[in-house]
Design a protein around this motif. Structure first.
Motif, mmCIF file in Angstrom:
data_model
loop_
_atom_site.group_PDB
_atom_site.id
_atom_site.type_symbol
_atom_site.label_atom_id
_atom_site.label_comp_id
_atom_site.label_asym_id
_atom_site.label_seq_id
_atom_site.Cartn_x
_atom_site.Cartn_y
_atom_site.Cartn_z
ATOM 1 N N GLN A 157 -38.734 -118.761 -91.847
ATOM 2 C CA GLN A 157 -39.193 -119.674 -91.110
ATOM 3 C C GLN A 157 -38.941 -121.083 -91.361
ATOM 4 O OE1 GLN A 157 -43.419 -118.089 -91.786
ATOM 5 N NE2 GLN A 157 -43.411 -118.051 -89.584
ATOM 6 N N TRP A 158 -37.575 -121.411 -91.440
ATOM 7 C CA TRP A 158 -37.190 -122.741 -91.634
ATOM 8 C C TRP A 158 -36.234 -122.968 -90.727
ATOM 9 C CZ3 TRP A 158 -32.634 -124.544 -95.350
ATOM 10 C CH2 TRP A 158 -32.696 -125.818 -95.245
ATOM 11 N N TYR A 159 -36.479 -124.067 -89.924
ATOM 12 C CA TYR A 159 -35.560 -124.500 -88.851
ATOM 13 C C TYR A 159 -35.084 -125.892 -88.882
ATOM 14 C CZ TYR A 159 -38.214 -120.447 -87.241
ATOM 15 O OH TYR A 159 -38.920 -119.421 -87.381
ATOM 16 N N PRO A 160 -34.031 -126.024 -89.658
ATOM 17 C CA PRO A 160 -33.572 -127.435 -89.805
ATOM 18 C C PRO A 160 -32.522 -127.984 -88.561
ATOM 19 C CG PRO A 160 -32.306 -126.012 -91.021
ATOM 20 C CD PRO A 160 -33.530 -125.143 -90.631
ATOM 21 N N TRP A 161 -33.173 -127.827 -87.449
ATOM 22 C CA TRP A 161 -32.415 -128.054 -86.125
ATOM 23 C C TRP A 161 -33.339 -128.522 -85.094
ATOM 24 C CZ3 TRP A 161 -31.306 -122.969 -88.277
ATOM 25 C CH2 TRP A 161 -32.074 -122.031 -87.763
ATOM 26 N N PRO A 162 -32.783 -129.298 -84.263
ATOM 27 C CA PRO A 162 -33.689 -129.902 -83.069
ATOM 28 C C PRO A 162 -33.891 -129.037 -81.975
ATOM 29 C CG PRO A 162 -31.547 -130.703 -82.716
ATOM 30 C CD PRO A 162 -31.721 -129.689 -83.883
ATOM 31 N N PHE A 163 -33.278 -127.786 -81.872
ATOM 32 C CA PHE A 163 -33.492 -126.936 -80.549
ATOM 33 C C PHE A 163 -34.233 -125.698 -80.855
ATOM 34 C CE2 PHE A 163 -29.509 -126.141 -82.810
ATOM 35 C CZ PHE A 163 -29.786 -124.540 -83.265
ATOM 36 N N SER A 164 -34.707 -125.069 -79.825
ATOM 37 C CA SER A 164 -35.650 -123.922 -80.082
ATOM 38 C C SER A 164 -34.669 -122.625 -80.430
ATOM 39 C CB SER A 164 -36.509 -123.693 -78.814
ATOM 40 O OG SER A 164 -37.188 -122.319 -78.541
ATOM 41 N N PHE A 165 -35.301 -122.030 -81.536
ATOM 42 C CA PHE A 165 -34.562 -120.923 -82.041
ATOM 43 C C PHE A 165 -34.123 -119.934 -81.171
ATOM 44 C CE2 PHE A 165 -34.465 -116.974 -84.563
ATOM 45 C CZ PHE A 165 -33.162 -117.027 -84.881
ATOM 46 N N VAL A 166 -35.151 -119.503 -80.723
ATOM 47 C CA VAL A 166 -35.097 -118.070 -79.929
ATOM 48 C C VAL A 166 -34.218 -118.090 -78.599
ATOM 49 C CG1 VAL A 166 -36.389 -116.272 -78.622
ATOM 50 C CG2 VAL A 166 -37.460 -117.377 -80.722
ATOM 51 N N PRO A 167 -34.210 -119.079 -77.834
ATOM 52 C CA PRO A 167 -33.250 -118.754 -76.476
ATOM 53 C C PRO A 167 -31.926 -119.229 -77.042
ATOM 54 C CG PRO A 167 -34.745 -120.921 -76.560
ATOM 55 C CD PRO A 167 -35.406 -119.948 -77.734
ATOM 56 N N VAL A 168 -31.853 -120.123 -78.096
ATOM 57 C CA VAL A 168 -30.309 -120.342 -78.449
ATOM 58 C C VAL A 168 -29.851 -119.283 -79.192
ATOM 59 C CG1 VAL A 168 -29.036 -122.073 -79.964
ATOM 60 C CG2 VAL A 168 -30.770 -122.882 -78.464
ATOM 61 N N HIS A 169 -30.737 -118.665 -80.017
ATOM 62 C CA HIS A 169 -29.886 -117.341 -80.873
ATOM 63 C C HIS A 169 -29.710 -116.392 -80.016
ATOM 64 C CE1 HIS A 169 -29.709 -115.346 -84.608
ATOM 65 N NE2 HIS A 169 -30.320 -114.266 -84.381
ATOM 66 N N PHE A 170 -30.452 -116.188 -78.813
ATOM 67 C CA PHE A 170 -30.304 -114.903 -77.938
ATOM 68 C C PHE A 170 -28.995 -115.410 -77.201
ATOM 69 C CE2 PHE A 170 -31.029 -112.999 -73.719
ATOM 70 C CZ PHE A 170 -31.098 -111.708 -74.038
#
Length: 405
Positions: A157-170
């Protein structure tokens, strides 16, 4: 008189030199400043062997990731069709997703080690086709590194980026699979030539620079096994005593269950007043219930796992009122969908929608107790949803309103 090795013609010797040149990374016309690589760790058969394992891990990770995505964010047409059974379905698929992604990290490192001398081949491009091939490899490597390491950080649960993780990861997952399929298509002749130990045309290189292929592959297998065993216990509870490196232990947390999102993170650090809390049910016959009235309704106890997208899961005993009983009291038609609203002040899952398959399943509860105890605040006091075969983010906590759709 000059002697020539038995069985090698001049053409064969020239061919062998040309093939060696392809893996040493040194062009005869370029100075000695370019590095020279030798040894079995960098030959195509080793790369093919590691590539088989990596391909399986990525395929499992991709397929289970697609399942997870559509369970977590289903399109409108899919929402009514999602099945609540088997109850352990999401626990299995998400556990496999995280485990295969974790195992793929040492496999990716090993694969890159076997092929990185190609980065120093000179000239860097020999034709338009070769340039496109190298570009596809660059996309493949970049997508693989991003997917695996961003997924690993997500488990913490560490997100060192400005974008939303779920849609970009998908989205990048599809880029990765497309680049992988293109790479396989380009490399089919070479893969076929080195698929098995006795494949025709296999070139054996000397093992002067390190351990031989068998030792290398055994080391890679040991690394994959080690990282899997010390992390998979967060989902496969019989292995939980080996859970040394996973971010969650299935037994650590209030009431013996981990917590991802605390009440403080949801803006409810001050707590919820049991006397003032009300459950509103909106439907053809709307009504409200206090906590005492809800506790006076028929209570049911079920054993269901809670499984989170970060990879941990554990079964627990939940007690509460069946959602279908609350819907029937509100006059909801059999095919109705349900919207659940939480008290939390912020969060992407403050409002959740549930298809009719889940809403009408007798195992789906508005839970009031966990393992025989009143829910703690971090576990969703005074009431939370628990349903079979659902991602943990959709097991809404601090429920205050149900809406028949």
């Amino acid at each position: 008189m000059r002697l020539r090795p038995t069985g090698l013609t001049r053409g064969a010797v020239t061919s062998l030199k040309d093939r060696l040149h392809g893996f040493t990374g040194r062009a005869p016309s370029v100075g000695a400043w370019l590095p020279s690589f030798k040894g079995r760790l960098h030959d195509p058969r080793t790369a093919t062997a590691v590539g088989r394992w990596l391909g399986v891990a990525i395929a499992v990770c991709f397929l289970t990731g697609v399942i997870s995505h559509f369970l977590q964010k289903p399109p409108d047409w899919l929402q009514p069709l999602l099945p609540p059974r088997p109850v352990w379905g999401y626990r299995l698929t998400q556990g496999l997703h995280v485990a295969s992604g974790t195992a793929a990290i040492p496999l990716l490192m090993a694969k890159l080690w076997t092929v990185y001398p190609r980065l120093f081949v000179w000239p860097p491009t020999r034709s338009l086709r070769h340039a496109l091939e190298r570009l596809s490899v660059a996309v493949l490597v970049a997508a693989a590194v991003f997917q695996l390491f961003s997924g690993l950080l997500n488990t913490f649960q560490w997100y060192p980026w400005p974008f939303s993780f779920v849609p970009v990861h998908f989205a990048v997952a599809w880029v990765l699979v497309g680049a992988l399929l293109l790479h396989i298509a380009v490399k089919v002749p070479e893969i076929k030539a080195h698929w098995t130990r006795r494949s025709p045309g296999t070139l054996e290189l000397p093992a002067e620079d390190g351990p031989d292929r068998r030792s290398f592959l055994a080391g890679v297998a040991a690394a994959v096994g080690a990282v899997t065993v010390v992390t998979v216990g967060q989902s496969i509870t019989p292995l939980k005593r080996f859970d040394l490196l996973a971010p969650r232990h299935p037994d650590h947390g209030p009431q013996g269950l981990p917590v991802n999102r605390t009440a403080a993170a949801a803006g409810l650090a001050a707590g919820v007043s049991a006397g003032q809390w009300r459950l509103s049910v909106a439907g053809p016959r709307p009504y409200e219930l206090g906590l005492d009235q809800l506790r006076a309704m028929p209570q049911h106890t079920v054993t269901l796992p809670i499984a989170c997208v970060e990879g941990w899961s554990k079964s627990a005993e939940w007690t509460g009122v069946r959602i279908q009983d609350l819907l029937d009291r509100a006059g909801a038609p059999p095919g109705a969908l349900l919207r659940v609203v939480s008290l939390e002040k912020r969060g992407a899952y403050r409002i959740m929608e549930m298809g009719r398959g889940y809403a009408r399943d007798p195992l789906t509860l508005l839970a009031l107790r966990l393992n025989g105890e009143i829910l703690s605040l971090d576990h969703g006091f005074p009431a939370r949803v628990i349903a079979p075969n659902r991602p943990g983010v959709l097991q809404t906590k601090w429920v205050t309103r149900l809406e028949v759709l």
